[in-house]
Design an enzyme around this catalytic site. Structure first.
Site, PDB file in Angstrom:
ATOM      1  N   ASP A  35      -6.531 -31.733 -26.771  1.00 29.55           N
ATOM      2  CA  ASP A  35      -7.537 -30.879 -27.394  1.00 29.55           C
ATOM      3  C   ASP A  35      -6.909 -29.737 -28.175  1.00 29.55           C
ATOM      4  O   ASP A  35      -7.592 -29.028 -28.887  1.00 29.55           O
ATOM      5  CB  ASP A  35      -8.483 -30.288 -26.332  1.00 29.55           C
ATOM      6  CG  ASP A  35      -9.360 -31.365 -25.709  1.00 29.55           C
ATOM      7  OD1 ASP A  35      -9.556 -32.391 -26.372  1.00 29.55           O
ATOM      8  OD2 ASP A  35      -9.824 -31.170 -24.585  1.00 29.55           O
ATOM      9  N   LYS A 166     -10.019 -28.313 -34.120  1.00 28.49           N
ATOM     10  CA  LYS A 166      -9.703 -29.407 -35.056  1.00 28.49           C
ATOM     11  C   LYS A 166     -10.825 -29.609 -36.069  1.00 28.49           C
ATOM     12  O   LYS A 166     -11.117 -30.738 -36.490  1.00 28.49           O
ATOM     13  CB  LYS A 166      -9.416 -30.715 -34.301  1.00 28.49           C
ATOM     14  CG  LYS A 166      -8.317 -30.561 -33.250  1.00 28.49           C
ATOM     15  CD  LYS A 166      -7.755 -31.880 -32.808  1.00 28.49           C
ATOM     16  CE  LYS A 166      -6.760 -31.667 -31.660  1.00 28.49           C
ATOM     17  NZ  LYS A 166      -6.157 -32.882 -31.179  1.00 28.49           N
ATOM     18  N   GLY A 468       1.706 -36.278  25.408  1.00 28.66           N
ATOM     19  CA  GLY A 468       2.777 -37.264  25.251  1.00 28.66           C
ATOM     20  C   GLY A 468       2.207 -38.553  24.685  1.00 28.66           C
ATOM     21  O   GLY A 468       0.977 -38.715  24.599  1.00 28.66           O
ATOM     22  N   LYS A 474       1.319 -39.846  31.477  1.00 29.66           N
ATOM     23  CA  LYS A 474       0.457 -38.674  31.694  1.00 29.66           C
ATOM     24  C   LYS A 474      -0.554 -38.932  32.819  1.00 29.66           C
ATOM     25  O   LYS A 474      -0.627 -38.160  33.781  1.00 29.66           O
ATOM     26  CB  LYS A 474      -0.326 -38.323  30.400  1.00 29.66           C
ATOM     27  CG  LYS A 474       0.556 -37.986  29.212  1.00 29.66           C
ATOM     28  CD  LYS A 474      -0.259 -37.678  27.975  1.00 29.66           C
ATOM     29  CE  LYS A 474      -1.096 -38.823  27.462  1.00 29.66           C
ATOM     30  NZ  LYS A 474      -0.361 -40.006  27.013  1.00 29.66           N
ATOM     31  N   SER A 542      -3.073 -35.835  22.708  1.00 26.45           N
ATOM     32  CA  SER A 542      -3.121 -34.582  21.926  1.00 26.45           C
ATOM     33  C   SER A 542      -1.906 -34.449  21.008  1.00 26.45           C
ATOM     34  O   SER A 542      -1.030 -33.620  21.251  1.00 26.45           O
ATOM     35  CB  SER A 542      -3.289 -33.358  22.832  1.00 26.45           C
ATOM     36  OG  SER A 542      -2.441 -33.381  23.942  1.00 26.45           O
TER      37      SER A 542
HETATM   38  P1  ADP Z   1      -0.471 -42.364  29.633  1.00 25.00           P
HETATM   39  O1  ADP Z   1      -1.529 -41.762  30.470  1.00 25.00           O
HETATM   40  O2  ADP Z   1       0.553 -41.351  29.208  1.00 25.00           O
HETATM   41  O3  ADP Z   1      -0.968 -43.194  28.521  1.00 25.00           O
HETATM   42  P2  ADP Z   1      -0.055 -44.073  31.863  1.00 25.00           P
HETATM   43  O4  ADP Z   1       0.147 -43.117  32.984  1.00 25.00           O
HETATM   44  O5  ADP Z   1      -1.370 -44.719  31.701  1.00 25.00           O
HETATM   45  O6  ADP Z   1       0.387 -43.339  30.513  1.00 25.00           O
HETATM   46  O7  ADP Z   1       1.027 -45.206  31.926  1.00 25.00           O
HETATM   47  C1  ADP Z   1       2.372 -44.935  32.206  1.00 25.00           C
HETATM   48  C2  ADP Z   1       3.034 -46.175  32.776  1.00 25.00           C
HETATM   49  O8  ADP Z   1       4.432 -45.936  32.916  1.00 25.00           O
HETATM   50  C3  ADP Z   1       2.502 -46.510  34.176  1.00 25.00           C
HETATM   51  O9  ADP Z   1       2.410 -47.898  34.298  1.00 25.00           O
HETATM   52  C4  ADP Z   1       3.609 -45.962  35.076  1.00 25.00           C
HETATM   53  O10 ADP Z   1       3.682 -46.653  36.309  1.00 25.00           O
HETATM   54  C5  ADP Z   1       4.867 -46.194  34.249  1.00 25.00           C
HETATM   55  N1  ADP Z   1       5.992 -45.323  34.562  1.00 25.00           N
HETATM   56  C6  ADP Z   1       7.258 -45.714  34.705  1.00 25.00           C
HETATM   57  N2  ADP Z   1       8.084 -44.684  34.980  1.00 25.00           N
HETATM   58  C7  ADP Z   1       7.303 -43.579  34.983  1.00 25.00           C
HETATM   59  C8  ADP Z   1       7.564 -42.209  35.221  1.00 25.00           C
HETATM   60  N3  ADP Z   1       8.796 -41.754  35.477  1.00 25.00           N
HETATM   61  N4  ADP Z   1       6.539 -41.336  35.125  1.00 25.00           N
HETATM   62  C9  ADP Z   1       5.312 -41.784  34.874  1.00 25.00           C
HETATM   63  N5  ADP Z   1       4.989 -43.072  34.649  1.00 25.00           N
HETATM   64  C10 ADP Z   1       5.972 -43.989  34.714  1.00 25.00           C
END
Ligand code: ADP
Length: 635
Positions: A35, A166, A468, A474, A542
């Site tokens: 333009d 223009k 995590g 967890k 989270s």
């Molecule tokens: P999230 O809630 O983080 O998704 P879950 O607790 O449902 O995870 O699953 C974790 C899996 O990992 C379970 O089957 C648990 O038995 C296994 N596991 C192996 N080692 C560990 C540990 N050191 N701490 C926690 N869970 C563990």
């Protein structure tokens, strides 16, 4: 050497003084390169004959290089230079250029015209007194003309010049000009643009730039430069609007002097005027208006001053001083228009910093009512705003502030949003009006409070926030922990991802927008449960730092214990308790954290559990020890 350079080297004081007393017009040019924007800017710089030194030097060097001193060649070189610069710098925010005439100084903001540069244009336009909207006489109004006109109306730019350029290429035809004027009038009416001036011109040939063009005797109006030299600027117009001063700092050099410094956003003030400090609402009277050059009997919009008051009242940085009879409004919830300026989209519910005047608060967008299609002005439903999108939203901030609707006052009604972690400016907004809720809903004061309930429960209530990857552990650890706490007689509640998603949050999916809302609700529920005196255990991926920080900010100091269940992706994926990683890898599950959706590691959690070397029992022991250390459980 030009007469400007001569004056600069011989009498710099005279030069500066000459400029100091001239008013300043800021304007923006709109329209695409085709333009004729670069040509127009080149023409204005060239015709003003008051080019700033560096620009002038550049032309002189260039013309030597090309072996010519002719005026026509100088102009062409200048334009080529501007066009080249704009192409190279197309991703720079906004190019500002300065020039001046006998009557005025000018700052012109030159922004790229394409849709992907909407944010740049908003930035350039936000401080402009006028907009020069270039229209190619051969093409008439284009999508871009409509988009730019919408932005100009949105930002409340006072004056619009439609520069129908223009004209030399359409034989200076009055009919062509008039047809475009008629088309634009309809658009202006639709957008509510009231002050529009139409000028037929040729930036290339110099028609109607500084002198009325002999080629268009049918045009009775003034040339562009005349318009730019005489348009009323915001700083002047602002004098007749209500007085506002945002306090930038409080001066207390000694016990006898306490002054409040800032620049006057609008209106005028005199000693003896009754003022109100907002949002606190305290009133006092102006004692003195102090400046570097002594006290003033009156100060007006645009001046930087220090006010002293007749009473000792509490004022801090960010407060707004208004006249008592015409104060600003106070609110903490608003409707606003928001332009999104960042690659990472807006996430409703996420906390951002909001800066308005000299105050910064925490803000969240609670709802996007609609997005505006900037080309057609249609309203579209949306859950988020992407880069360059413009939407109308509800906004909530963490404490009340003084404000005016943007259309009444650009300084006290305009704001920016800043990302809390990166510090990037992510949005620019205009306040429309207060949503009346804050005035009408009061916190109910209750006698039985958090401390009383916690005491009865023999614990200090808190949130243990597990974060995590999926499969990190967890739920497993949280579940074991709750069993132990329960066995010891503590009052707990476990909030778990999947369970919450079956009830409270069953309307939410896994997009970034929904994840933010998911965590916001969980954080609010956790807050209520902490208030109820419970030890809340929340186990959610989270993934975003911003929301974990938000959850933290909802409860008191020391009440938020962030526990990072740290398991490498490869190991979580190998465990694949729920078979979700496999589905995600197969493409059956979208937006899976760690695969195609990010996980932001906590930077300084209260506790980090590395599950590759800590079994579940050890993890629970570590958490119990941490709770005792922090006084949540008795030793
Ligand atoms: P999230 O809630 O983080 O998704 P879950 O607790 O449902 O995870 O699953 C974790 C899996 O990992 C379970 O089957 C648990 O038995 C296994 N596991 C192996 N080692 C560990 C540990 N050191 N701490 C926690 N869970 C563990």
């Amino acid at each position: 050497m030009s007469h400007v350079s001569e004056m600069i080297s011989n009498d710099i004081d005279q030069y500066l003084q000459m400029h100091e007393h001239k008013s300043l017009l800021r304007f923006i040019t709109c329209g695409s390169v085709d333009d004729g924007k670069s040509t127009l800017i080149g023409r204005l710089l060239f015709e003003s004959k008051m080019l700033f030194e560096d620009q002038l030097a550049a032309i002189e060097v260039d013309s030597r290089k090309y072996g010519t001193q002719g005026e026509a060649m100088d102009f062409a070189l200048l334009v080529d230079g501007l066009a080249a610069e704009r192409e190279q710098g197309i991703t720079i925010d906004v190019a500002y250029r300065f020039f001046s005439t006998d009557k005025r100084k000018f700052i012109v903001a030159d922004t790229p015209g394409h849709e992907q540069y909407t944010r740049n244009m908003v930035t350039g336009a936000s401080t402009a007194d006028a907009a020069v909207m270039l229209v190619d006489a051969r093409k008439g109004l284009l999508t871009q003309t409509r988009r730019h006109s919408y932005l100009v109306s949105l930002l409340g730019i006072r004056h619009v010049v439609v520069a129908i350029n223009k004209m030399d290429l359409v034989d200076y035809s009055e009919e062509v000009f008039q047809n475009i004027v008629n088309d634009y009038r309809q658009l202006a009416e639709h957008l509510g643009l009231s002050s529009v001036t139409y000028i037929p011109m040729s930036a290339f040939k110099g028609d109607n730039i500084t002198e009325p063009s002999a080629n268009m005797p049918w045009y009775q109006g003034q040339p562009l430069m005349h318009f730019l030299e005489h348009a009323v600027v915001d700083a002047d117009a602002g004098v007749d609007t209500p007085f506002r001063l945002a306090v930038q700092w409080v001066n207390r050099p000694n016990l006898d002097f306490r002054g409040f410094t800032g620049s006057i956003a609008s209106g005028r003030i005199r000693p003896g005027d009754r003022v109100r400090v907002q949002p606190s609402g305290q009133e006092s009277t102006v004692a003195r208006i102090v400046t570097m050059d002594g006290d003033l009997p009156e100060a007006v919009a645009g001046q930087s001053i220090t006010l002293t008051l007749t009473d000792e009242i509490d004022i801090s940085r960010g407060d707004v001083i208004s006249k008592a009879l015409a104060p600003a409004e106070i609110a903490d919830q608003f409707e606003c228009t928001l332009t999104w300026m960042h690659e990472a989209p807006l996430l409703p519910g996420r906390p951002y910093l909001l800066k308005i005047g000299s105050r910064t608060v925490t803000a969240t967008i609670t709802e996007i009512k609609y997005q505006v299609n900037v080309n057609t002005l249609e309203h579209l439903p949306t859950k988020t705003l992407e880069l360059n999108a413009i939407g109308v939203c509800n906004l909530s901030i963490d404490r009340p502030i003084a404000f005016d609707p943007y259309r009444e006052n650009h300084d006290t009604g305009g704001f920016i949003l800043i990302d809390r972690l990166s510090n990037n400016t992510v949005g620019a907004g205009l306040l429309h009006f207060a949503l009346r809720r804050s005035q009408n809903i009061h916190m109910q004061a209750v006698d039985i409070n958090k401390a009383a309930r916690s005491r009865l429960n023999g614990q200090k209530s808190c949130v243990l926030w597990f974060t995590g990857l999926s499969g990190a552990g967890k739920s497993t650890i949280a579940n074991e922990l709750e069993k132990q706490l329960f066995a010891l007689g503590h009052h707990t509640y476990l909030l778990d991802g999947d369970n919450v998603r079956h009830g409270l949050n069953r309307d939410l999916g896994f997009t970034d927008v929904d994840r933010v809302e998911n965590i916001r609700r969980i954080a609010e529920v956790s807050r209520l449960m902490v208030d109820a005196g419970l030890i809340v255990i929340s186990a959610f991926i989270s993934p975003f730092r911003a929301e974990r920080d938000m959850a933290r900010s909802l409860v008191g100091d020391g009440e938020f214990i962030e526990i990072h269940v740290d398991t490498p992706l490869a190991i979580a994926e190998e465990r694949d308790v729920k078979g979700l990683y496999r589905k995600a890898r197969d493409g059956q599950l979208k937006n899976f954290t760690g695969i195609d959706s990010p996980y932001e590691q906590p930077e300084s959690p209260e506790l980090r559990i590395d599950t590759t070397e800590t079994n579940v029992d050890r993890a629970v022991q570590q958490i119990m020890a941490c709770l005792r250390e922090r006084g949540i459980l008795p030793l």
